[in-house]
Design a protein around this motif. Structure first.
Motif, PDB file in Angstrom:
ATOM      1  N   THR A 255       5.195 -65.722   8.572  1.00 17.79           N
ATOM      2  CA  THR A 255       4.153 -65.512   7.574  1.00 17.79           C
ATOM      3  C   THR A 255       2.996 -64.659   8.095  1.00 17.79           C
ATOM      4  OG1 THR A 255       3.273 -67.669   8.234  1.00 17.79           O
ATOM      5  CG2 THR A 255       4.610 -67.587   6.240  1.00 17.79           C
ATOM      6  N   TYR A 256       2.314 -64.047   7.144  1.00 16.72           N
ATOM      7  CA  TYR A 256       1.145 -63.224   7.427  1.00 16.72           C
ATOM      8  C   TYR A 256      -0.104 -64.088   7.265  1.00 16.72           C
ATOM      9  CZ  TYR A 256      -1.648 -58.929   7.575  1.00 16.72           C
ATOM     10  OH  TYR A 256      -2.528 -57.928   7.941  1.00 16.72           O
ATOM     11  N   PRO A 257      -0.995 -64.117   8.249  1.00 14.28           N
ATOM     12  CA  PRO A 257      -2.103 -65.074   8.208  1.00 14.28           C
ATOM     13  C   PRO A 257      -3.295 -64.645   7.362  1.00 14.28           C
ATOM     14  CG  PRO A 257      -2.189 -63.847  10.247  1.00 14.28           C
ATOM     15  CD  PRO A 257      -0.951 -63.388   9.529  1.00 14.28           C
ATOM     16  N   TRP A 258      -3.317 -63.372   6.961  1.00  9.33           N
ATOM     17  CA  TRP A 258      -4.432 -62.889   6.164  1.00  9.33           C
ATOM     18  C   TRP A 258      -3.967 -62.587   4.744  1.00  9.33           C
ATOM     19  CZ3 TRP A 258      -3.573 -60.543  11.129  1.00  9.33           C
ATOM     20  CH2 TRP A 258      -4.437 -61.001  12.123  1.00  9.33           C
ATOM     21  N   SER A 259      -4.863 -62.152   3.907  1.00  9.18           N
ATOM     22  CA  SER A 259      -4.525 -61.879   2.516  1.00  9.18           C
ATOM     23  C   SER A 259      -3.717 -60.593   2.397  1.00  9.18           C
ATOM     24  CB  SER A 259      -5.806 -61.747   1.679  1.00  9.18           C
ATOM     25  OG  SER A 259      -6.486 -60.539   2.028  1.00  9.18           O
ATOM     26  N   GLN A 260      -3.139 -60.378   1.226  1.00 11.60           N
ATOM     27  CA  GLN A 260      -2.402 -59.141   0.993  1.00 11.60           C
ATOM     28  C   GLN A 260      -3.340 -57.951   0.821  1.00 11.60           C
ATOM     29  OE1 GLN A 260       1.252 -58.476   0.919  1.00 11.60           O
ATOM     30  NE2 GLN A 260       0.688 -60.156   2.280  1.00 11.60           N
ATOM     31  N   ILE A 261      -4.583 -58.209   0.483  1.00  9.41           N
ATOM     32  CA  ILE A 261      -5.576 -57.130   0.475  1.00  9.41           C
ATOM     33  C   ILE A 261      -5.781 -56.627   1.896  1.00  9.41           C
ATOM     34  CG2 ILE A 261      -8.008 -56.579   0.054  1.00  9.41           C
ATOM     35  CD1 ILE A 261      -7.954 -58.596  -2.236  1.00  9.41           C
ATOM     36  N   HIS A 262      -5.832 -57.555   2.843  1.00 11.32           N
ATOM     37  CA  HIS A 262      -5.940 -57.189   4.257  1.00 11.32           C
ATOM     38  C   HIS A 262      -4.710 -56.406   4.698  1.00 11.32           C
ATOM     39  CE1 HIS A 262      -5.581 -57.827   8.641  1.00 11.32           C
ATOM     40  NE2 HIS A 262      -6.901 -57.868   8.646  1.00 11.32           N
ATOM     41  N   TYR A 263      -3.526 -56.856   4.273  1.00  7.87           N
ATOM     42  CA  TYR A 263      -2.290 -56.166   4.660  1.00  7.87           C
ATOM     43  C   TYR A 263      -2.261 -54.753   4.070  1.00  7.87           C
ATOM     44  CZ  TYR A 263       2.649 -55.487   5.741  1.00  7.87           C
ATOM     45  OH  TYR A 263       3.835 -55.004   6.236  1.00  7.87           O
ATOM     46  N   TRP A 264      -2.702 -54.625   2.843  1.00  4.07           N
ATOM     47  CA  TRP A 264      -2.781 -53.294   2.220  1.00  4.07           C
ATOM     48  C   TRP A 264      -3.683 -52.381   3.066  1.00  4.07           C
ATOM     49  CZ3 TRP A 264      -6.941 -50.463   0.559  1.00  4.07           C
ATOM     50  CH2 TRP A 264      -6.669 -49.306  -0.184  1.00  4.07           C
ATOM     51  N   TYR A 265      -4.798 -52.909   3.537  1.00  6.26           N
ATOM     52  CA  TYR A 265      -5.725 -52.093   4.321  1.00  6.26           C
ATOM     53  C   TYR A 265      -5.103 -51.652   5.647  1.00  6.26           C
ATOM     54  CZ  TYR A 265      -9.828 -50.595   6.898  1.00  6.26           C
ATOM     55  OH  TYR A 265     -10.711 -49.847   7.645  1.00  6.26           O
ATOM     56  N   VAL A 266      -4.496 -52.580   6.387  1.00 11.68           N
ATOM     57  CA  VAL A 266      -3.974 -52.222   7.711  1.00 11.68           C
ATOM     58  C   VAL A 266      -2.755 -51.317   7.616  1.00 11.68           C
ATOM     59  CG1 VAL A 266      -4.863 -54.324   8.768  1.00 11.68           C
ATOM     60  CG2 VAL A 266      -2.493 -54.266   7.962  1.00 11.68           C
ATOM     61  N   THR A 267      -2.089 -51.285   6.474  1.00 15.88           N
ATOM     62  CA  THR A 267      -0.947 -50.390   6.314  1.00 15.88           C
ATOM     63  C   THR A 267      -1.326 -49.034   5.732  1.00 15.88           C
ATOM     64  OG1 THR A 267      -0.459 -51.493   4.203  1.00 15.88           O
ATOM     65  CG2 THR A 267       0.800 -52.201   6.132  1.00 15.88           C
ATOM     66  N   HIS A 268      -2.436 -48.975   5.040  1.00 15.46           N
ATOM     67  CA  HIS A 268      -2.850 -47.698   4.435  1.00 15.46           C
ATOM     68  C   HIS A 268      -3.843 -46.919   5.295  1.00 15.46           C
ATOM     69  CE1 HIS A 268      -0.856 -49.364   0.930  1.00 15.46           C
ATOM     70  NE2 HIS A 268      -0.935 -48.181   0.366  1.00 15.46           N
ATOM     71  N   PHE A 269      -4.380 -47.572   6.311  1.00 17.98           N
ATOM     72  CA  PHE A 269      -5.329 -46.901   7.201  1.00 17.98           C
ATOM     73  C   PHE A 269      -4.912 -47.139   8.657  1.00 17.98           C
ATOM     74  CE2 PHE A 269      -7.558 -47.734   3.243  1.00 17.98           C
ATOM     75  CZ  PHE A 269      -8.125 -46.497   2.971  1.00 17.98           C
TER      76      PHE A 269
END
Length: 571
Positions: free
Chosen positions: A526-540
């Motif tokens: 599992t991913y420990p942060w929100s999907q907004i966080h995941y969107w950020y780390v994958t888009h930047f």
């Protein structure tokens, strides 16, 4: 961006949208490892034929959601059409082609569990059945003309990256003929899903059983269930869907079902019908559909805090959701089963289940729930811990999947690095869930820790694809030879994500349950942060965490510039 209108052909002929049982057994059955021995490692097949050699710029292992999405985005965003999908089954779809058990369906709204760039305008229900999901994927495949970009029935035995050449060689074989294959590519994408390899029932005496045994992930549709005595082992999502189908679907109409399980799950009320009405109301355009999708995302993200820490808001959300689940079960399930199925640990510690008619089906007199363990299997049935014999004709194992095996790919480099060896020493992980240290030009879609307890894995896959597109672009343009995550960045990510997961409830002491999320104190699910966080780390991407090696052409260009600067200037 486009919409897809399903023909619903899959409802009339579902058998056309599922794998043949024998083909499924050859890849996923108890003896599936024998499929890897059809080809020799000497460089030739038994017939003496040399390996068939092919080449593309991008190689994609897997033809499910991740492989399909990665191929489409590579062509659309990078204008790179030189790619090949290598798939071990005989059709696209991955999980949605291989998993065909009765009642199999999406466990979250399909308007979210689908590609954002290809939204379906006429799902039959919020959680459509397996064959409709497969029909959707095949429509996407045809819309983007992927059938000439795939090689089916191909098993990849090992993948070796040549550090000097900056090139992958994939060694595989044809699943039917054993013909050896060698495919070279610059970029390799691991797009195998997590719910692939079934975790078969491991119990003494299973081989002696005179009836039929099957795992839900390798379903045999030729078996007649009508009037038969069935034992179902497990009570997770697949069991939640299978049990009511075996009871209520006229095609099965089991004589009796004894469901044997030890663990409990929070079973939530079915998704609200109002969401389906809103979907129908706005299904006339892509933007209307996307608006409903965003609404679902927003509601789910608003509940993310329930998985974090022990604060007031987190506890309040948990109490509300736990109360909703408990009251639903108490209202719709027989009282005699309440103690067996209502958990006493923190909601979210295991993946929550939206009910799919399982709880009401417990009123059926043909079903019996048992919480004793199976001691052994005998020819006529199963014997429980209390030595009680449960006679049966069919055993169905809804015992989940081997996630570790699904994650492992035989990926290594000419300099001696091996992903599986690194993971064996340190535990499975991947930088931003996508890149592995010491393994260049390799990207995992839905890799370690890419899963969530509240979100859509398809959205996660699309985010990972966007990261790959940005990082791999210089390689495909010929400006760089290779890219790899720096060891320090990889190790820091691993340390940080495991530390963060300890403050979550995914199978931790805070959650209070034993979960497949967490094995041996290491959570690679599992991913420990929100999907907004995941969107950020994958888009930047943080390019300082990455190491690029220049291509020979870029070196030559640099050399020419330097040589030109040394020439004497004439006045």
């Amino acid at each position: 961006m486009s919409t897809i209108t399903l023909t619903k052909e899959s409802h009339a002929t579902p058998e056309k949208f599922r794998i043949k049982h024998q083909d499924s057994l050859s890849v996923l059955g108890p003896d599936a490892t024998t499929s890897q021995t059809n080809a020799k490692t000497t460089g030739k097949t038994d017939a003496g034929s040399p390996p068939i050699q092919t080449r593309s710029k991008v190689g994609i292992i897997g033809g499910g959601f991740a492989g399909i999405g990665a191929a489409i985005k590579t062509m659309q965003e990078l204008n790179e059409h030189d790619l090949l999908i290598l798939e071990r089954h005989d059709n696209f779809g991955g999980t949605w082609y291989a998993n065909t058990y009765p009642g199999c369906a999406s466990d979250i709204p399909a308007l979210w569990y689908s590609f954002s760039f290809a939204l379906a305008s006429n799902w039959s229900r919020l959680q459509p059945p397996q064959y409709e999901m497969e029909e959707y994927l095949l429509r996407v495949v045809d819309m983007y003309k992927l059938r000439d970009k795939v090689q089916f029935r191909t098993y990849i035995d090992r993948c070796v990256f040549d550090d000097k050449q900056g090139e992958w060689t994939l060694f595989g074989h044809d699943m039917q003929t054993g013909q050896l294959l060698e495919h070279k590519c610059s970029i390799l994408l691991g797009c195998s899903g997590g719910l692939v390899h079934p975790r078969h029932l491991q119990v003494e005496g299973l081989d002696s059983f005179k009836g039929k045994y099957m795992h839900s992930a390798v379903w045999d549709h030729s078996v007649d269930f009508k009037g038969k005595r069935v034992v179902v082992v497990g009570n997770g999502c697949s069991a939640n869907q299978t049990v009511p189908a075996l009871l209520n679907d006229p095609q099965y109409n089991a004589g009796s079902i004894t469901q044997i399980f030890r663990s409990k799950h929070y079973i939530l009320p079915p998704l609200p019908a109002a969401l389906m009405w809103l979907y129908w109301l706005l299904s006339f355009s892509y933007y209307g559909l996307f608006a409903v999708r965003l609404l679902v995302v927003a509601i789910a993200e608003g509940k993310f805090l329930q998985f974090k820490g022990d604060g007031y808001i987190a506890n309040w959300i948990r109490r509300v959701r736990a109360h909703s689940s408990t009251e639903y079960v108490k209202k719709h399930a027989p009282k005699k089963y309440h103690e067996q199925i209502i958990p006493d640990w923190t909601i979210g510690c295991k993946r929550m289940i939206f009910d799919y008619n399982y709880i009401p089906s417990l009123h059926d007199p043909r079903i019996d729930l048992r919480s004793e363990r199976i001691k052994k299997v005998v020819p006529e049935g199963v014997i429980l811990e209390n030595d009680e014999l449960i006679p049966c004709d069919i055993i169905v194992a809804c015992t989940g999947y081997d996630l570790e095996k699904s994650l492992q790919l035989p990926v290594m480099t000419s300099s001696g690095a091996s992903m599986n060896e690194i993971w064996s020493r340190e535990g499975p992980t991947a930088y931003r869930t996508i890149m592995v240290k010491e393994v260049p030009n390799f990207f995992l879609m839905s890799g370690p820790n890419a899963g969530t307890g509240h979100s859509s894995v398809v959205m996660s896959i699309e985010n990972a694809i966007d990261f790959y597109l940005k990082v791999a672009k210089p390689i495909l343009q010929g400006k760089e030879k290779s890219v790899v995550v720096k060891t320090q960045a990889y190790d820091t990510w691993h340390k940080d994500i495991q530390h963060e997961l300890k403050s979550s409830i995914f199978g931790t002491p805070l959650g209070g349950c034993v979960s497949w999320y967490n094995r041996g104190g290491h959570n690679h699910t599992t991913y420990p942060w929100s999907q907004i966080h995941y969107w950020y780390v994958t888009h930047f991407p943080n390019y300082t965490d990455l190491s690029y090696s220049p291509s020979s052409s870029s070196k030559n260009e640099k050399s020419l510039v330097e040589d030109d600067s040394k020439k004497p200037k004439l006045d």
